[in-house]
Design an enzyme around this catalytic site. Structure first.
Site, PDB file in Angstrom:
ATOM      1  N   LYS B  69       0.876  -1.359  -0.183  1.00  0.00           N
ATOM      2  CA  LYS B  69      -0.026  -0.118  -0.082  1.00  0.00           C
ATOM      3  C   LYS B  69       0.804   1.217  -0.028  1.00  0.00           C
ATOM      4  O   LYS B  69       1.936   1.301   0.688  1.00  0.00           O
ATOM      5  CB  LYS B  69      -0.866  -0.084   1.245  1.00  0.00           C
ATOM      6  CG  LYS B  69      -1.730   0.981   1.239  1.00  0.00           C
ATOM      7  CD  LYS B  69      -2.867   0.841   2.310  1.00  0.00           C
ATOM      8  CE  LYS B  69      -3.837   1.878   2.618  1.00  0.00           C
ATOM      9  NZ  LYS B  69      -4.510   1.553   4.080  1.00  0.00           N
ATOM     10  N   SER B 164      -9.663   1.348   3.830  1.00  0.00           N
ATOM     11  CA  SER B 164      -8.904   2.274   2.683  1.00  0.00           C
ATOM     12  C   SER B 164      -7.791   1.410   1.861  1.00  0.00           C
ATOM     13  O   SER B 164      -7.266   2.155   0.963  1.00  0.00           O
ATOM     14  CB  SER B 164      -8.201   3.440   3.403  1.00  0.00           C
ATOM     15  OG  SER B 164      -7.412   2.908   4.374  1.00  0.00           O
ATOM     16  N   SER B 188      -9.505  -0.743   7.867  1.00  0.00           N
ATOM     17  CA  SER B 188      -9.109  -0.447   6.494  1.00  0.00           C
ATOM     18  C   SER B 188      -8.432  -1.641   5.732  1.00  0.00           C
ATOM     19  O   SER B 188      -8.150  -1.477   4.574  1.00  0.00           O
ATOM     20  CB  SER B 188      -7.810   0.576   6.682  1.00  0.00           C
ATOM     21  OG  SER B 188      -8.271   1.886   7.120  1.00  0.00           O
TER      22      SER B 188
END
Lengths: 108, 517
Positions: B69, B164, B188
């Site tokens: 990420k 997210s 997330s």
């Protein structure tokens, strides 16, 4: 209760971030309203919790130098620099007062 | 399976890497990746190949393509957090978890997309655009007919990935990598895992190092692991967990990587069903799936009990205050001086900072910073911040009580419904959405407990639904063992990607191997 203009300005100054428009202020109002639900909970006699690992000892390492000397790499990402210094515009100049600044808060 | 194939020489790391890279190109419309590190990945693959030729692979992860990420620092590769503030920022160092993966020989394919600074539950609020859920393009997804579909967008029905860590989840779900790192502060990692039909593990706070993970909420952030099966998650966990002298919040206990046993007898297991997780807004479908799962355990001989976590509904409010407060503090470092975006405004330090931050942050970030500062004002500190910390203790205690009463794991839904179509999701603002979507996942972060999403079934619309298991602190082995048993029982279907099928069929066959272990 609505947040006063003084507090709003104070926040903008502390955060160095602006509300930009009425929507931003509205967002804050809603956030406060949302947070007010906390007061429904009875917390008498409850200690605040800083960390879930509070029962453990924090790890502290020996005060020995194990790495460093990476000035060049660290300076690479800075936009303005001179020799080994980061360059900032002059400090000690306060942000323009509300009267001089263009901000929509003037209207409220 | 893939690791075995690599060892036996049936496929080489460079071949694997190239296939993943070309798959990334053909699935570009998903917008899962912000940066693809093609050259370095190929070099890493070549190095890995040399090691396999000599019969000296570094471990199970050697040669395995992974994605990370974009809020983890990666040396030499741009790290943006999907924000204008860090556009062009090339990290000078690797986050500890990234370094650990590379030390094991993993091949880093690239950085995945997210909500700006990991704030959000849809992966829709980053500056590089929203991430599309690969299941939107699966044969299994039944598109709703949208009468007023706009002609510019060819597929107006595509659904969100959740957030997210949406990019990471989409990357794993669409076979472009075998494992991905996400971060989990309020759900997330587990939220997008549920929407994308992959396994999402949130380890216990303090187990995995946060050094190099750009912080959101220091007391709740953890790196998350996304994989296609539970065994893979255990393998990745094994290579990442452990004390890091660079992160004082990692515990010092010795961590021993483990292999998951194939559990056959669950009669000694006690599964708790927290009744408060039957939250308002929970879709009847997911409720039914949750009940079925509970029955599954009961029929297999496990003890299934209803339990209560009375402060569950305050966890979101508590999170709201603590998160914005910590965010206000953490975002203060972005001033344009040492790194990142810098405004051209040069009149004074303060005006430069203000302009830089105005230009660099989006509305969500700025909103949170301002709210956080409000709660931290002297006149509000006791009323909001300290109060929230007290409520946090109550929430954590709820779990302690339940676990002490003999419950081994908790079984809950992960999300309130299956993935929403993008057009519907954006009708509400970020904060409202986050408050709604994080409700089932947030409490585990509050208490620092390990939790995992296991893909369970497809909804009526043909989209993935996952269930969440929450375990005792630092008892990942037990948690994952139960999760693995459950995974085997439900036999979640594999995604049938239409677009990809048109691609080289042979490539797809190899990518199809669900696991790499």
């Amino acid at each position: 209760q609505k947040v006063s203009v003084e507090v709003l300005e104070h926040l903008e100054h502390l955060a160095l971030v602006d509300f930009r428009d009425a929507e931003g202020v509205e967002r804050l109002q809603k956030a406060i309203q949302f947070a007010d639900q906390l007061h429904e909970v009875n917390t008498d006699g409850v200690e605040p919790m800083d960390s879930v690992l509070e029962d453990r000892c924090l790890y502290l390492r020996e005060d020995d130098v194990t790495e460093g000397n990476c000035t060049k790499e660290l300076l690479e990402n800075a936009k303005e620099k001179v020799e080994e210094y980061f360059v900032a515009p002059p400090g000690n100049i306060p942000l323009p007062k509300l009267g001089e600044r263009e901000t929509f808060l003037q209207g409220s | 399976q893939v690791a075995v194939a690599l060892k036996e020489g049936r496929v080489t790391p460079t071949e694997l890497c190239q296939r993943c890279l070309s798959l990334i190109k053909s699935t570009k419309f998903l917008n899962a990746y912000i940066t693809v590190a093609e050259e370095t990945a190929l070099k890493q693959a070549e190095a890995s190949e040399e090691r396999y030729k000599k019969g000296q692979p570094l471990g199970v992860l050697d040669g395995i393509p992974v994605a990370v990420k974009d809020n983890f620092n990666t040396a030499g590769i741009e790290t943006t957090c999907a924000s204008n503030m860090l556009r062009g920022y090339i990290s000078p160092y690797n986050a500890t978890v990234v370094q650990k993966l590379l030390d094991q020989g993993a091949v880093l394919l690239g950085k995945t997309n997210l909500d700006e600074f990991a704030m959000g539950s849809g992966s829709t609020d980053g500056v590089f655009g929203p991430v599309r859920n690969p299941w939107s393009y699966s044969r299994q997804y039944k598109k709703k007919s949208v009468p007023e579909s706009h002609s510019e967008d060819k597929e107006p029905d595509w659904v969100i990935t959740g957030g997210s860590s949406g990019g990471s989840a989409a990357a794993v779900s669409s076979f472009t990598c075998f494992a991905a790192l996400g971060s989990d502060t309020g759900g997330s990692t587990r939220n997008p895992a549920a929407h994308c039909g992959v396994v999402g593990l949130k380890p216990t706070y303090g187990l995995i190092s946060r050094h190099g993970l750009i912080p959101l909420v220091n007391s709740m952030d953890v790196p998350g692991i996304l994989t296609r099966c539970v065994d893979d998650a255990a393998v990745v966990l094994g290579s990442l967990a452990g004390h890091d002298p660079k992160d004082s919040t990692t515990i010092q206990d010795n961590f021993k990587p483990f292999e998951l046993p194939n559990l056959t007898d669950v009669s000694k297991l006690s599964v708790g069903i927290p009744k408060e997780y039957h939250a308002p807004g929970l879709s009847s479908e997911i409720l039914a799936i949750w009940s079925k799962a509970a029955d599954l355990f009961e029929n297999a001989g496990a003890k299934v009990v209803e339990v209560s976590l009375p402060h569950t509904r305050y966890s979101i409010v508590c999170y709201h205050v603590l998160c914005t407060a910590e965010v206000a503090s953490n975002m203060a470092r972005f001033d344009g001086l040492e790194y990142g975006h810098r405004s051209d405004m040069n009149e004074s330090t303060e005006s430069m900072y203000a302009a830089t931050r105005r230009e660099g942050f989006n509305d969500v970030v700025r909103g949170r910073i301002l709210s956080g500062n409000y709660f931290l004002l002297k006149q509000n500190y006791e009323k909001y911040f300290i109060k929230a910390q007290k409520v946090r203790r109550l929430i954590a205690n709820d779990f302690v009580k339940v676990f002490r009463s003999g419950v081994d794991v908790l079984l809950t839904p992960t999300t309130l419904s299956d993935a929403a179509p993008y057009m519907e999701f954006i009708k509400e603002d970020n904060r409202t959405r986050s408050a709604q979507d994080d409700i089932l996942t947030q409490a585990a972060n509050m208490a620092g407990l390990p939790a995992i999403n296991v893909p369970t079934a497809l909804s009526e619309r043909g989209l993935p639904v996952g269930l969440q298991f929450i375990g005792h602190s630092f008892q990942e082995q037990q948690l994952l063992t139960v999760a693995k048993w459950f995974e085997k029982q439900v036999q979640f279907p594999m995604i049938q990607l239409e677009e990809v099928k048109r691609h080289d069929h042979g490539v797809f066959q190899h990518q199809k191997s669900a696991s790499f272990s």
